[in-house]
Design a protein around this motif. Sequence first.
Motif, PDB file in Angstrom:
ATOM      1  N   VAL A 192      53.563  40.603  84.162  1.00 49.00           N
ATOM      2  CA  VAL A 192      53.616  39.831  82.919  1.00 49.00           C
ATOM      3  C   VAL A 192      55.073  39.715  82.439  1.00 49.00           C
ATOM      4  O   VAL A 192      55.554  38.627  82.116  1.00 49.00           O
ATOM      5  N   HIS A 193      55.755  40.839  82.430  1.00 51.18           N
ATOM      6  CA  HIS A 193      57.131  40.864  81.930  1.00 51.18           C
ATOM      7  C   HIS A 193      58.096  40.125  82.859  1.00 51.18           C
ATOM      8  O   HIS A 193      59.096  39.578  82.399  1.00 51.18           O
ATOM      9  N   SER A 194      57.794  40.111  84.150  1.00 45.75           N
ATOM     10  CA  SER A 194      58.690  39.401  85.070  1.00 45.75           C
ATOM     11  C   SER A 194      58.655  37.900  84.780  1.00 45.75           C
ATOM     12  O   SER A 194      59.573  37.173  85.111  1.00 45.75           O
ATOM     13  N   LYS A 195      57.588  37.454  84.143  1.00 43.70           N
ATOM     14  CA  LYS A 195      57.517  36.053  83.729  1.00 43.70           C
ATOM     15  C   LYS A 195      57.984  35.874  82.282  1.00 43.70           C
ATOM     16  O   LYS A 195      57.743  34.830  81.666  1.00 43.70           O
ATOM     17  N   LYS A 196      58.606  36.922  81.752  1.00 41.29           N
ATOM     18  CA  LYS A 196      59.134  36.890  80.391  1.00 41.29           C
ATOM     19  C   LYS A 196      58.044  36.611  79.356  1.00 41.29           C
ATOM     20  O   LYS A 196      58.270  35.925  78.353  1.00 41.29           O
TER      21      LYS A 196
ATOM     22  N   ALA B 158      49.668  36.724  73.046  1.00 40.72           N
ATOM     23  CA  ALA B 158      50.841  36.758  73.919  1.00 40.72           C
ATOM     24  C   ALA B 158      51.760  35.571  73.658  1.00 40.72           C
ATOM     25  O   ALA B 158      51.319  34.533  73.163  1.00 40.72           O
ATOM     26  N   GLU B 159      53.018  35.757  73.991  1.00 38.17           N
ATOM     27  CA  GLU B 159      53.981  34.664  73.815  1.00 38.17           C
ATOM     28  C   GLU B 159      55.137  34.848  74.780  1.00 38.17           C
ATOM     29  O   GLU B 159      55.347  35.933  75.306  1.00 38.17           O
ATOM     30  N   ARG B 160      55.849  33.781  74.985  1.00 38.40           N
ATOM     31  CA  ARG B 160      57.027  33.866  75.839  1.00 38.40           C
ATOM     32  C   ARG B 160      58.196  34.417  75.053  1.00 38.40           C
ATOM     33  O   ARG B 160      58.387  34.069  73.889  1.00 38.40           O
ATOM     34  N   GLU B 161      58.932  35.304  75.727  1.00 40.68           N
ATOM     35  CA  GLU B 161      60.109  35.898  75.094  1.00 40.68           C
ATOM     36  C   GLU B 161      61.096  34.785  74.754  1.00 40.68           C
ATOM     37  O   GLU B 161      61.295  33.871  75.558  1.00 40.68           O
ATOM     38  N   GLY B 162      61.672  34.863  73.566  1.00 38.02           N
ATOM     39  CA  GLY B 162      62.722  33.896  73.243  1.00 38.02           C
ATOM     40  C   GLY B 162      62.250  32.697  72.439  1.00 38.02           C
ATOM     41  O   GLY B 162      63.059  31.993  71.860  1.00 38.02           O
ATOM     42  N   THR B 163      60.932  32.465  72.408  1.00 31.28           N
ATOM     43  CA  THR B 163      60.468  31.357  71.568  1.00 31.28           C
ATOM     44  C   THR B 163      60.589  31.872  70.144  1.00 31.28           C
ATOM     45  O   THR B 163      60.256  33.008  69.859  1.00 31.28           O
ATOM     46  N   ASP B 164      61.075  31.061  69.265  1.00 30.95           N
ATOM     47  CA  ASP B 164      61.143  31.458  67.873  1.00 30.95           C
ATOM     48  C   ASP B 164      62.109  32.622  67.615  1.00 30.95           C
ATOM     49  O   ASP B 164      61.891  33.429  66.727  1.00 30.95           O
ATOM     50  N   TRP B 165      63.157  32.731  68.407  1.00 29.08           N
ATOM     51  CA  TRP B 165      64.117  33.800  68.165  1.00 29.08           C
ATOM     52  C   TRP B 165      65.128  33.400  67.114  1.00 29.08           C
ATOM     53  O   TRP B 165      65.651  32.286  67.124  1.00 29.08           O
ATOM     54  N   HIS B 166      65.389  34.321  66.207  1.00 26.59           N
ATOM     55  CA  HIS B 166      66.522  34.148  65.309  1.00 26.59           C
ATOM     56  C   HIS B 166      67.385  35.348  65.576  1.00 26.59           C
ATOM     57  O   HIS B 166      66.877  36.413  65.889  1.00 26.59           O
ATOM     58  N   HIS B 167      68.651  35.169  65.430  1.00 18.05           N
ATOM     59  CA  HIS B 167      69.560  36.245  65.749  1.00 18.05           C
ATOM     60  C   HIS B 167      69.189  37.569  65.056  1.00 18.05           C
ATOM     61  O   HIS B 167      68.864  37.613  63.893  1.00 18.05           O
ATOM     62  N   CYS B 168      69.214  38.665  65.811  1.00 20.72           N
ATOM     63  CA  CYS B 168      69.022  39.992  65.207  1.00 20.72           C
ATOM     64  C   CYS B 168      70.175  40.874  65.672  1.00 20.72           C
ATOM     65  O   CYS B 168      70.655  40.752  66.800  1.00 20.72           O
ATOM     66  N   LEU B 169      70.602  41.774  64.784  1.00 21.31           N
ATOM     67  CA  LEU B 169      71.739  42.653  65.098  1.00 21.31           C
ATOM     68  C   LEU B 169      71.513  43.512  66.334  1.00 21.31           C
ATOM     69  O   LEU B 169      72.457  43.955  66.968  1.00 21.31           O
TER      70      LEU B 169
END
Length: 393
Positions: free
Chosen positions: A159-163, A191-202
Amino acid sequence: VEDAVQEDMARFEETFVGINKRFRLINRIGEGTFSTVYKAEDLEYDKYGNTWDIDERENQKWSSPAQRRRPSRRPHYVAIKKIYVTSSPIRIFNELELLYDLRDSDSVCPLITAFRHLDQVVAVLPYFQHCDFRDYYRDMKISEMRPYFRSLLTALRAVHSKKIIHRDVKPTNFLYNPAQSRGVLVDFGLAEREGTDWHHCLCHVPDEDRRYRASHSVWAQNQAVSHSAPSYPKNDTRNSRRANRAGTRGFRAPEVLLKCTQQTVSIDMWSVGVILLTMLSRRFPFFHSADDIDALLEITTIFGRRKMRETAILHGQVFETNVPSYSEGGHTLEKIILWCTGRTGDKTQPKKELEEDEKEAVQFLYRLLECNPAKRITADEALRHPFLLRTFE
Ligand code: ADP
Ligand code: MG
């Protein structure tokens, strides 16, 4: 089968015209917030030259070519997941699309097909024979935990290899069969894809920069998570930060609770840690917080205030609590497990210790319940960790 369930199945067959041509409903096996799941027999398995049957696939690996050609006579069971019409079409599509993407992934329950009738969508999955977690977690030996986690992490590695972030890893979403030492990961509803809806975090900037920015940023102060027990402000007027908090409370990673806006697949690894902690401590559910703040405080009980302050800063948040019972340094996981399993010892008794194999499990547990997501073990690394590599006892 109870009358109420019988009635529910009859209603389903009536509204979903044609479903009973191919499937014979047997029972209702799951009922949640987002769906109802039925066990059914696929009456047309052979007709479509199907190959989805998990047991059959496994058997065929070991059978002769002649045996393989023979059509099997036994029934083929499926799980029909009726997704509630109240779920948004985007959500339903998302779940089906991710399942399709994961169709060839080891230990992930494949999607056979999906149907729509008017506004009703059903997903059809191979039925997987499994046991209820509550029936076995208390008696699991360490040697039985290894194959459980090997199987779960094999699924997560794929699952994670597909992000893809599963977001809801917990015992009811990992169907495990202890007799076969095999399990399948189900339920990609959140479930969701990593990076969709990302806003910068410290947490995604280098340590040096973060220290500077965390101490100089007004923004960080405004977004503070603060707590003054026994009651925390009900009419908190500070802007609240928006982040995905989907999942099940007791299994949420600290960064989810701290509203990190750049969450990664590592949130699933924390949830795996909570499952291992549950087994080792023989407490289920291990965490039972009423809300996110409570959940953070439960984690603080274990890891201590210092660790939680550091973790909050990582995401540009401020964590404060004035409850004196939370120690600064927290407790070791060894101690927590000894407490939970009634092996604390007292003045008259010598201090008790964990067994050797339990200590090995705890070393692995520390890697999963790592508060900093960047340092937390990945699924791939976990499968190479000594705790899981060991094949014989
Ligand atoms: P929900 O989104 O409602 O939680 P899940 O996909 O988690 O739906 O399914 C709910 C329950 O149905 C599971 O916890 C499990 O008990 C049962 N279930 C789901 N899929 C299968 C399957 N393929 N085989 C057997 N049981 C299943
Ligand atoms: Mg579920």
